[in-house]
Design an enzyme around this catalytic site. Structure first.
Site, PDB file in Angstrom:
ATOM      1  N   GLY A 193       0.799  -1.215   0.000  1.00  0.00           N
ATOM      2  CA  GLY A 193       0.000   0.000   0.000  1.00  0.00           C
ATOM      3  C   GLY A 193       0.839   1.275   0.000  1.00  0.00           C
ATOM      4  O   GLY A 193       2.070   1.240   0.105  1.00  0.00           O
ATOM      5  N   HIS A 194       0.163   2.414  -0.087  1.00  0.00           N
ATOM      6  CA  HIS A 194       0.855   3.698  -0.167  1.00  0.00           C
ATOM      7  C   HIS A 194       1.618   4.022   1.122  1.00  0.00           C
ATOM      8  O   HIS A 194       1.182   3.698   2.204  1.00  0.00           O
ATOM      9  CB  HIS A 194      -0.080   4.841  -0.555  1.00  0.00           C
ATOM     10  CG  HIS A 194      -1.277   5.035   0.300  1.00  0.00           C
ATOM     11  ND1 HIS A 194      -2.333   5.809  -0.105  1.00  0.00           N
ATOM     12  CD2 HIS A 194      -1.627   4.553   1.512  1.00  0.00           C
ATOM     13  CE1 HIS A 194      -3.253   5.811   0.830  1.00  0.00           C
ATOM     14  NE2 HIS A 194      -2.858   5.071   1.817  1.00  0.00           N
ATOM     15  N   ASN A 195       2.766   4.626   0.949  1.00  0.00           N
ATOM     16  CA  ASN A 195       3.616   5.100   2.058  1.00  0.00           C
ATOM     17  C   ASN A 195       4.295   3.959   2.817  1.00  0.00           C
ATOM     18  O   ASN A 195       4.962   4.212   3.833  1.00  0.00           O
ATOM     19  CB  ASN A 195       2.824   5.929   3.089  1.00  0.00           C
ATOM     20  CG  ASN A 195       2.116   7.110   2.466  1.00  0.00           C
ATOM     21  OD1 ASN A 195       2.509   7.586   1.403  1.00  0.00           O
ATOM     22  ND2 ASN A 195       1.059   7.574   3.104  1.00  0.00           N
TER      23      ASN A 195
END
Lengths: 340, 340, 340
Positions: free
Chosen positions: C251-253
């Site tokens: 996922g993001h980050n």
């Protein structure tokens, strides 16, 4: 219910008598073999020109109220048919329905030939009856068998063999593999890439060259975006008639037995061997180096860490025999909730 | 923090007053509407030219020390802002932040037109304002609406419809489906292939022709490498505003209700129907033929075997109401570990 | 066992003395450094011209009966070698085997140059020693480093950088990312698309522009059909030497630490950070915003909802320390089944 004519070409209509013959089923006493059926539909939406089926007693209420023109039914339920619904007798109603459905919706014919927008190495051997769609890339040494169909933007790497009547979906990619006859590989499937093999080391993991192949026998299906790694030394083998759903992962050196069914998002770690007719329900995970016996069935979401004997049903994580799992579960609920 | 200009075109700067108007928020008492903000950033990395937000009390410590030039805040926390941080009042700070972010980072405009390296059947109807990238393959009868964008190497099969302002990512493939307006389909998604339907039989599983479609309503997102099978007779339906993450599997005949959110690697088996605003957390698995009520929420990794009433939160495998799951879990830990 | 010459080019043969030198191992007393080995194979299928290895005591029985011409062995087992099998001493036999395997199966050289069937923007900078296969689409501003290889039908979006000696598999797509040196990205991987970020709202979820990137450091592998979303504001970072298997979701980050290993179908939710050398076994799921300490290991199928300290092994859903998990499991089985 009518299939959208933009997407489906429908054959027929067929008479009830024709359908009985095509499906190894029998006209019930007094059934009118001359009536014509134009399509297939589930019980609850079928109309007078549709053929339907009753396989599972659970759907008996729908059967009692169906408007279907005709219905495949086990002899035990034949006299329950509503007025207006002719009965075709079969001990395997769903199988008969499948045969009828295949008659109404024959596989779409693809025009033979190689798109001038495909990229085919001159050293590839494409049967003249095969089709290769636009954007497909076929490398040197590839063999494509009679009537095989290679979808748009698929990539078939060096020396891969695709057998007769097989189909490779759009955007799929094949390397280091030999594909049998009548195999269907859906869009985006990835077959034959390196397995996940390396010597783990704090100074940097070292890749182990994966020197096996993927062998896919006849009549196999491989779902959309599924991944099958090639063997590390042995081959990865998918045996005749196995059905693999979408987003399934098959690790290196795995063997999937004939007729096995792997439902979506299940995964099999390296070197595990499934016997014939094994069923992995959705999201099942199998550890590596296991032996799963012929006909064994895994419940959805189970996580398997041990060998499973032939014919057994297992469930849970870590998986155990399903009967034991459910008995334990009932005891546990009683213990925690004070019921019973 | 500045977005990498190689990848992002930034609009603005905007004054605080402009931002208040764009985001349905209000200038706090004494806030200076004339200051200019040039970008957005999380509280802990924002600088004097950045706009940030406080949605969750958990991040209050970051808010107290932020260097952000301005911040969307619920009125209850407005007076906690550090000196140097202007306050925009909003009862939905994250929503306001989303609107501001959309203003700073407007969707990239694609130049209209069809790449001369795309392969477009002359029988396809592409709106002149749409774009079709290199390597995309568009078959006969396809309709592409105004301002829609078809990514590089995507494949749009015969008679598929893609609505206005929708986008299909690189390498995605669509068949047997109708796509609404403002739909985003990410790279590698597979929509409309055959569902996993066959009559299992020891003599060879028999494929059931899958004669339905996939209907995707407006404002839906479908994540990268996700797979949505077409219906077996009914249609598979994704209703307005549903958000589907990466690597999600949707089986045949499934309905996903409006505004539902399906997080990564979740899977829904055939014929299950989700009401509106259902949330499936990551890696959730749902068995087939279930009804999941409006607003129901499933915890991550749960495995659902039963219908779920509207509004309930469930967890575990087999899933049960979350409150019960956690109460049972606490009791079990006490029992096993002798605590309490 | 011989690797299929259709798919593999084999180097060698090499003498035992050469192999000892290449693999930082030593000839055992009395070993004949002059014998030639032509390939590698697992113990149970190796023949007199093959080199094998014994890493795990579990395979000692296979070692005792191997027909391998030579074998990497830990000094402790050296005197157990069967007659006819020469011994190469190594404290890391599998690592030595990996080095030997790399010598026998060197990475296939790709002919440098850009296929005339690729679509390369004139503003892209492709090193003359790099290769770009047919159907690949390379947008403006892209940089492809020395000896890098872009596979057929891959899509490299605007301004992406691919470092020296890296490889992008067929049909993969990259956007908003910077890829280091010696990175392998397998077929169908999706890197850099929008993360799953929006403000949920009953009036329609609002997309949050995802303004970060994906940074992939040197020596990383990313498996087939895996998906790595770009950051929402921060970057998503995959650190040096991390190995990511097939169908993995990042996922993001998220940050994945150096040398971490993420096995197939595992998933990491947004903003979670893995330390170095973390191992996620297959189908592991991690919630968002967690910290997983250096060297932590997660058992297959586990679901993680809490931070994990460095060096710990955890298991179960919700995950707990593995020792506790298994102790609890044993107690529970005893309780339910009355054993012990």
């Amino acid at each position: 219910m009518t299939a959208d004519p933009r997407f489906f070409d429908v054959a027929g209509p067929f008479t009830l008598a024709q359908l009985a013959e095509m499906t190894e089923s029998a006209l019930a006493d007094g059934a009118n073999g001359a009536i014509e059926l134009a399509g297939i539909a589930p019980l609850e939406v079928a109309g007078p020109s549709d053929l339907s089926f009753l396989e599972n007693k659970r759907y008996l209420p729908s059967f009692l109220e169906t408007k279907a023109g005709a219905c495949f039914v086990h002899p035990a339920f034949a006299d329950r048919a509503p007025a207006g619904t002719e009965v075709l007798l079969s001990k395997k109603p769903y199988r008969a329905y499948a045969l009828a459905a295949q008659a109404f919706f024959p596989k779409q014919q693809t025009v033979a030939g190689i798109s001038d927008r495909a990229v085919v190495d001159p050293g590839a051997r494409i049967d003249p009856s095969a089709s290769v769609a636009a954007g497909a890339v076929i490398e040197a040494g590839v063999e494509i068998g009679p009537r095989a169909r290679i979808g748009a933007n698929a990539v078939i790497a060096r020396n891969v063999v695709v057998g007769a009547d097989s189909a490779v979906g759009p955007g799929a990619s094949l390397t280091h593999c030999l594909i049998g006859a009548r195999v269907t590989i859906y869009a985006g499937a990835r077959i034959g890439q390196d397995g996940f093999g390396f010597a783990m080391d704090a100074d940097g993991h070292l890749r182990i060259p994966q020197t096996g192949r993927v062998l896919v026998e006849d009549d196999v299906e491989i779902g959309a975006n599924s991944t099958i790694d090639r063997g590390a030394g042995h081959d990865t083998i998918i045996r005749r008639g196995a059905m693999i759903d979408n987003l399934v992962q098959i690790g290196h050196n795995v063997e999937v037995g004939a007729g096995s069914v792997l439902v979506a998002q299940s995964g099999v770690a390296g070197s595990t061997k499934l016997g014939d007719f094994v069923v992995l329900a959705a999201q099942t995970g199998l550890a590596g180096h296991l032996r799963i016996g012929t006909g064994a069935k895994l419940a959805a979401s189970s996580g398997v860490m041990r060998d499973i004997p032939a014919g057994e049903e297992w469930a849970g994580t870590p998986a155990m025999p399903a009967r034991k799992f459910w008995r334990n579960y009932a005891k546990l609920m009683k213990l925690l909730e004070g019921k019973g």
